[in-house]
Structures are given as structure tokens and as C-alpha cells.
Motif scaffolding. Structure first.
Motif, PDB file in Angstrom:
ATOM      1  N   GLN A  65     -16.583   8.636  77.285  1.00  0.00           N
ATOM      2  CA  GLN A  65     -15.587   9.599  76.807  1.00  0.00           C
ATOM      3  C   GLN A  65     -15.616   9.701  75.293  1.00  0.00           C
ATOM      4  O   GLN A  65     -15.607  10.809  74.733  1.00  0.00           O
ATOM      5  CB  GLN A  65     -14.187   9.209  77.277  1.00  0.00           C
ATOM      6  N   GLN A  66     -15.636   8.564  74.615  1.00  0.00           N
ATOM      7  CA  GLN A  66     -15.658   8.562  73.157  1.00  0.00           C
ATOM      8  C   GLN A  66     -16.955   9.156  72.622  1.00  0.00           C
ATOM      9  O   GLN A  66     -16.959   9.846  71.607  1.00  0.00           O
ATOM     10  CB  GLN A  66     -15.476   7.134  72.628  1.00  0.00           C
ATOM     11  N   LEU A  67     -18.057   8.925  73.326  1.00  0.00           N
ATOM     12  CA  LEU A  67     -19.346   9.478  72.895  1.00  0.00           C
ATOM     13  C   LEU A  67     -19.363  10.998  73.035  1.00  0.00           C
ATOM     14  O   LEU A  67     -19.927  11.702  72.189  1.00  0.00           O
ATOM     15  CB  LEU A  67     -20.486   8.850  73.704  1.00  0.00           C
ATOM     16  N   ILE A  68     -18.769  11.508  74.102  1.00  0.00           N
ATOM     17  CA  ILE A  68     -18.673  12.966  74.271  1.00  0.00           C
ATOM     18  C   ILE A  68     -17.838  13.560  73.145  1.00  0.00           C
ATOM     19  O   ILE A  68     -18.199  14.583  72.553  1.00  0.00           O
ATOM     20  CB  ILE A  68     -18.072  13.320  75.645  1.00  0.00           C
ATOM     21  N   TYR A  69     -16.720  12.893  72.837  1.00  0.00           N
ATOM     22  CA  TYR A  69     -15.860  13.409  71.771  1.00  0.00           C
ATOM     23  C   TYR A  69     -16.572  13.381  70.422  1.00  0.00           C
ATOM     24  O   TYR A  69     -16.506  14.367  69.658  1.00  0.00           O
ATOM     25  CB  TYR A  69     -14.567  12.598  71.671  1.00  0.00           C
ATOM     26  N   ILE A  70     -17.258  12.297  70.108  1.00  0.00           N
ATOM     27  CA  ILE A  70     -17.916  12.195  68.803  1.00  0.00           C
ATOM     28  C   ILE A  70     -19.047  13.212  68.696  1.00  0.00           C
ATOM     29  O   ILE A  70     -19.329  13.741  67.624  1.00  0.00           O
ATOM     30  CB  ILE A  70     -18.428  10.762  68.535  1.00  0.00           C
ATOM     31  N   THR A  71     -19.692  13.531  69.836  1.00  0.00           N
ATOM     32  CA  THR A  71     -20.738  14.570  69.833  1.00  0.00           C
ATOM     33  C   THR A  71     -20.125  15.926  69.526  1.00  0.00           C
ATOM     34  O   THR A  71     -20.668  16.698  68.715  1.00  0.00           O
ATOM     35  CB  THR A  71     -21.467  14.610  71.191  1.00  0.00           C
ATOM     36  N   ALA A  72     -18.991  16.229  70.157  1.00  0.00           N
ATOM     37  CA  ALA A  72     -18.297  17.489  69.884  1.00  0.00           C
ATOM     38  C   ALA A  72     -17.848  17.545  68.433  1.00  0.00           C
ATOM     39  O   ALA A  72     -18.006  18.577  67.755  1.00  0.00           O
ATOM     40  CB  ALA A  72     -17.098  17.636  70.824  1.00  0.00           C
ATOM     41  N   PHE A  73     -17.287  16.444  67.945  1.00  0.00           N
ATOM     42  CA  PHE A  73     -16.801  16.379  66.569  1.00  0.00           C
ATOM     43  C   PHE A  73     -17.937  16.607  65.574  1.00  0.00           C
ATOM     44  O   PHE A  73     -17.805  17.391  64.622  1.00  0.00           O
ATOM     45  CB  PHE A  73     -16.157  15.016  66.330  1.00  0.00           C
ATOM     46  N   LEU A  74     -19.071  15.946  65.787  1.00  0.00           N
ATOM     47  CA  LEU A  74     -20.212  16.097  64.880  1.00  0.00           C
ATOM     48  C   LEU A  74     -20.810  17.495  64.974  1.00  0.00           C
ATOM     49  O   LEU A  74     -21.267  18.049  63.964  1.00  0.00           O
ATOM     50  CB  LEU A  74     -21.280  15.043  65.197  1.00  0.00           C
ATOM     51  N   SER A  75     -20.807  18.074  66.168  1.00  0.00           N
ATOM     52  CA  SER A  75     -21.337  19.429  66.332  1.00  0.00           C
ATOM     53  C   SER A  75     -20.498  20.433  65.546  1.00  0.00           C
ATOM     54  O   SER A  75     -21.036  21.348  64.898  1.00  0.00           O
ATOM     55  CB  SER A  75     -21.364  19.805  67.817  1.00  0.00           C
ATOM     56  N   ILE A  76     -19.162  20.256  65.578  1.00  0.00           N
ATOM     57  CA  ILE A  76     -18.292  21.124  64.784  1.00  0.00           C
ATOM     58  C   ILE A  76     -18.552  20.895  63.297  1.00  0.00           C
ATOM     59  O   ILE A  76     -18.596  21.850  62.514  1.00  0.00           O
ATOM     60  CB  ILE A  76     -16.810  20.854  65.116  1.00  0.00           C
ATOM     61  N   ASN A  77     -18.751  19.631  62.907  1.00  0.00           N
ATOM     62  CA  ASN A  77     -19.069  19.317  61.510  1.00  0.00           C
ATOM     63  C   ASN A  77     -20.316  20.039  61.038  1.00  0.00           C
ATOM     64  O   ASN A  77     -20.331  20.651  59.964  1.00  0.00           O
ATOM     65  CB  ASN A  77     -19.267  17.804  61.354  1.00  0.00           C
ATOM     66  N   VAL A  78     -21.366  19.958  61.846  1.00  0.00           N
ATOM     67  CA  VAL A  78     -22.637  20.601  61.483  1.00  0.00           C
ATOM     68  C   VAL A  78     -22.460  22.108  61.360  1.00  0.00           C
ATOM     69  O   VAL A  78     -22.939  22.738  60.412  1.00  0.00           O
ATOM     70  CB  VAL A  78     -23.731  20.267  62.524  1.00  0.00           C
ATOM     71  N   GLY A  79     -21.755  22.697  62.320  1.00  0.00           N
ATOM     72  CA  GLY A  79     -21.520  24.137  62.273  1.00  0.00           C
ATOM     73  C   GLY A  79     -20.689  24.536  61.073  1.00  0.00           C
ATOM     74  O   GLY A  79     -21.014  25.501  60.373  1.00  0.00           O
ATOM     75  N   PHE A  80     -19.615  23.792  60.811  1.00  0.00           N
ATOM     76  CA  PHE A  80     -18.725  24.120  59.697  1.00  0.00           C
ATOM     77  C   PHE A  80     -19.441  23.997  58.352  1.00  0.00           C
ATOM     78  O   PHE A  80     -19.344  24.889  57.500  1.00  0.00           O
ATOM     79  CB  PHE A  80     -17.508  23.191  59.719  1.00  0.00           C
TER      80      PHE A  80
END
Length: 349
Positions: A275-290
Motif C-alpha cells: 500500500q505504501q509503495l503504491i502511494y509513494i509511486t503515485a506521489f513521485l509520479s505527480i512530482n515528476v509531472g509537476f
């Protein structure tokens, strides 16, 4: 254990980079732009495949980026390519789509991951309402109680704890934080809290307030949908505040993390499960996009800015000016990356 964390680190960054670059790639290909290379990673090529479409598909040694090499990204640069296959000669709207497609894919990946995560494990609330106050903590001594709603920190208002936590990183002059609090009886007041400072084995200091936020929320599809978009917006909002804090000097560059710091976060996340790995992947993906959409030379957003200027003035930005600005932007980014990486490594020792 570190080898597992390293594999997960490479996998997560690889997925985020692949999704981003695939956005540029597929949009460019559908627009008729000639593509030389599609690469995941930077540095020396460790695997290559020549596709039937003539494109080199490469995996490079360093999992810290990627690129799609297209003909004529700034100007006509290959006499062997047809004029209509240069990106610079494609219609304005097609070039815009190619530039923003990577960011779009990163945001889409994050939304899908957040939705899947909330469906499986249930959504969480971002409302900054206190579930528990630790006995004898700085928050309890100051008069904060369970059930209180935190509405501001040091004069900065917010409605999401994801956003509120960023203001805890803002520099303060005396180590005291003014919490705007609404009590369960409806009364509001400003409560000053001086956190306890705890030093870990590595010598790093942590500010401890002694509060736990209530993140419970009903588990159903509608709540999952609301959670997905609210969390996405909150993360974007947090990044805007962070950038603003860096520009104004309210947030120190020492709070940023590079590849080494990201590895440490993923290493910790591995211990908490999927669960935490899925969240951190989503978080980093938003970071990269932003980060990529920021109007800074060398970022996708910088190229978009030049494209918007071209549309306004009716002619392309001077080729030499754009090239020089992109080189300066890239050099500054590399310098920042070196500084942050040194910081990350220093924290390890």
C-alpha cells in the motif's frame, strides 16, 4: 534487504519514467514526427533494440531520467528527413500535445494508482482534525485536545493536513508555532506550541508536537473517487506551496531530496508493504509531472512557454536564444542535483 529496496527503487522510477516518455513518444509518432531514439535512463546504453519502425529502443545505465529524441525539436537539423517530419514544422497544437503528453501520463498514472489503492485499502481523510493528543506532549501542554480542527499554522490557512504539514517546514524565528484551532464546541483560538526536539541516533533533530490526525473515512466507491481527486489536488497544492517557500526562502533547500533521498524513502516504504509503495509511486509520479510542467528552461514547461510566446508574437523564438536558455537551465538543474545529492549522502554518514 537493501538489494530488494534497490530493485523496487529502480522499478518505481523506471515505471514513472517509462509512462512519462511514452506520452511524448506516442503523441509524436501519431503526429508524424520522425523519432530517432526512445530511451529509459541516462548515461551508457546497456540494452538496445532496433524496431521495425527504425527507432532505437534503449535502456541506459542510470535510472534517473529518459528521453525521446525527435527530429527538429527546435529547428530543422537533418537533411535526410522530410520537412513535414520535423517537430518544429508540425502544427502548433500538435507540438503542444507532444510537450504536455508526458506530464499528462504522469498525472493519469497517479490518479489510477490512488483510486486502486483506496478501493483496496479504503480512502483516508485529509481533514486536519485531531484524533489523539499524546499525554505530556507539547500540544497537550499548550491546550490542544482530541477533536480539535487545525485551520492554520503561523497564519497560513488550509483545509487539508497534506497542505498543512508543509507549513511545519517553513522557517520560524523562535521555534514556536501558532496553530489556528477550532474546538468541538465551535470556539476558535490561536494556540502557540513549542515542539519537543528529539535527536535520533544519526544526530538528526525532529520536532515532535504529539498529535495524531484522524484520517478515517467510509469505504465505498464514491468515497474512493472523492479521495483520489482530493489527494491529487492536495499533493499539487503542497508542491505549489513548497516551490513558493523555496523562492521566498521560507523553506530551506536542505528539505529537498534527490535520487539518494528518494531511495531512502522507498527503502522505508518497503517495510510498510505494498500500500505504501503504491502511494509513494503515485506521489513521485505527480512530482515528476509537476516539476516538468514548470515554465523553466530544459523542462517540458519551458518548451511550452516558448511555444506560447511563439503563438503570441506570431513567429518562433530566436533559435539561439532558446538554445542558450535551455543550456543554462540544464546546467542549473545539474548543479542543483549535485548539491541535493551531496546533502543526501551527508545525511547517511
Amino acid at each position: 534487504m537493501w538489494i530488494i529496496s534497490l530493485i523496487v527503487f529502480i522499478f518505481i522510477l523506471g515505471i514513472i519514467i517509462l509512462i512519462h516518455e511514452f506520452g511524448h513518444f506516442i503523441c509524436a509518432k501519431k503526429s508524424g514526427v520522425y523519432i530517432y531514439e526512445f530511451s529509459i535512463g541516462m548515461g551508457p546504453v546497456i540494452f538496445t533494440h532496433k524496431g521495425k519502425d527504425g527507432i532505437d529502443y534503449n535502456i541506459r545505465a542510470l535510472p534517473i531520467g529518459g528521453f525521446v529524441q525527435m527530429a527538429g525539436e527546435v529547428y530543422e537539423d537533418d537533411s535526410k528527413i522530410k520537412k513535414e517530419q520535423f517537430m518544429c514544422n508540425r502544427p502548433w497544437y500538435q507540438r503542444l500535445c507532444i510537450l504536455v503528453a508526458g506530464v499528462f501520463n504522469n498525472f493519469l498514472l497517479a490518479l489510477v494508482l490512488l483510486f486502486v489503492m483506496s478501493l483496496i485499502w479504503g480512502p483516508t481523510s485529509s481533514t486536519p482534525r485531531i484524533l489523539m493528543v499524546q499525554e505530556g506532549s507539547a500540544a497537550e501542554d499548550a491546550g490542544i485536545r482530541a477533536g480539535d480542527l487545525i485551520t492554520s499554522i503561523n497564519g497560513h490557512n488550509f483545509s487539508s493536513w497534506d497542505v498543512g504539514q508543509i507549513y511545519l517546514y517553513y522557517k520560524d524565528s523562535d521555534g514556536i508555532y501558532d496553530f489556528g484551532v477550532t474546538h468541538t464546541d465551535g470556539t476558535s483560538e490561536i494556540i502557540s506550541v513549542k515542539p519537543n526536539i528529539v535527536t535520533d541516533e544519526e544526530g538528526e533533530e525532529t520536532r515532535v508536537f504529539g498529535i495524531q490526525i484522524d484520517n478515517s473515512r467510509e469505504k465505498n466507491v464514491w468515497e474512493s473517487i472523492k479521495f483520489t481527486f482530493q489527494k491529487f489536488i492536495d499533493i499539487i497544492h503542497s508542491m505549489v506551496i513548497t516551490i513558493g517557500g523555496l523562492i521566498t526562502g521560507q523553506i530551506s533547500i536542505s528539505n529537498l531530496a534527490g535520487p539518494v533521498g528518494i531511495y531512502q524513502v522507498i527503502d522505508q516504504s518497503v517495510q510498510y508493504g505494498i500500500q505504501q509503495l503504491i502511494y509513494i509511486t503515485a506521489f513521485l509520479s505527480i512530482n515528476v509531472g509537476f516539476i516538468n510542467i514548470l515554465p523553466f528552461p530544459a523542462f517540458d514547461g519551458g518548451h511550452v512557454l516558448f511555444l506560447i510566446i511563439e503563438k503570441i508574437k506570431g513567429s518562433p523564438v530566436n533559435m539561439k536564444v532558446e538554445t542558450i536558455l535551455n543550456l543554462i537551465g540544464f546546467a542549473l538543474l545539474m548543479l542543483l542535483m549535485i548539491v541535493i545529492t551531496i546533502q543526501d549522502i551527508t545525511r547517511l554518514f
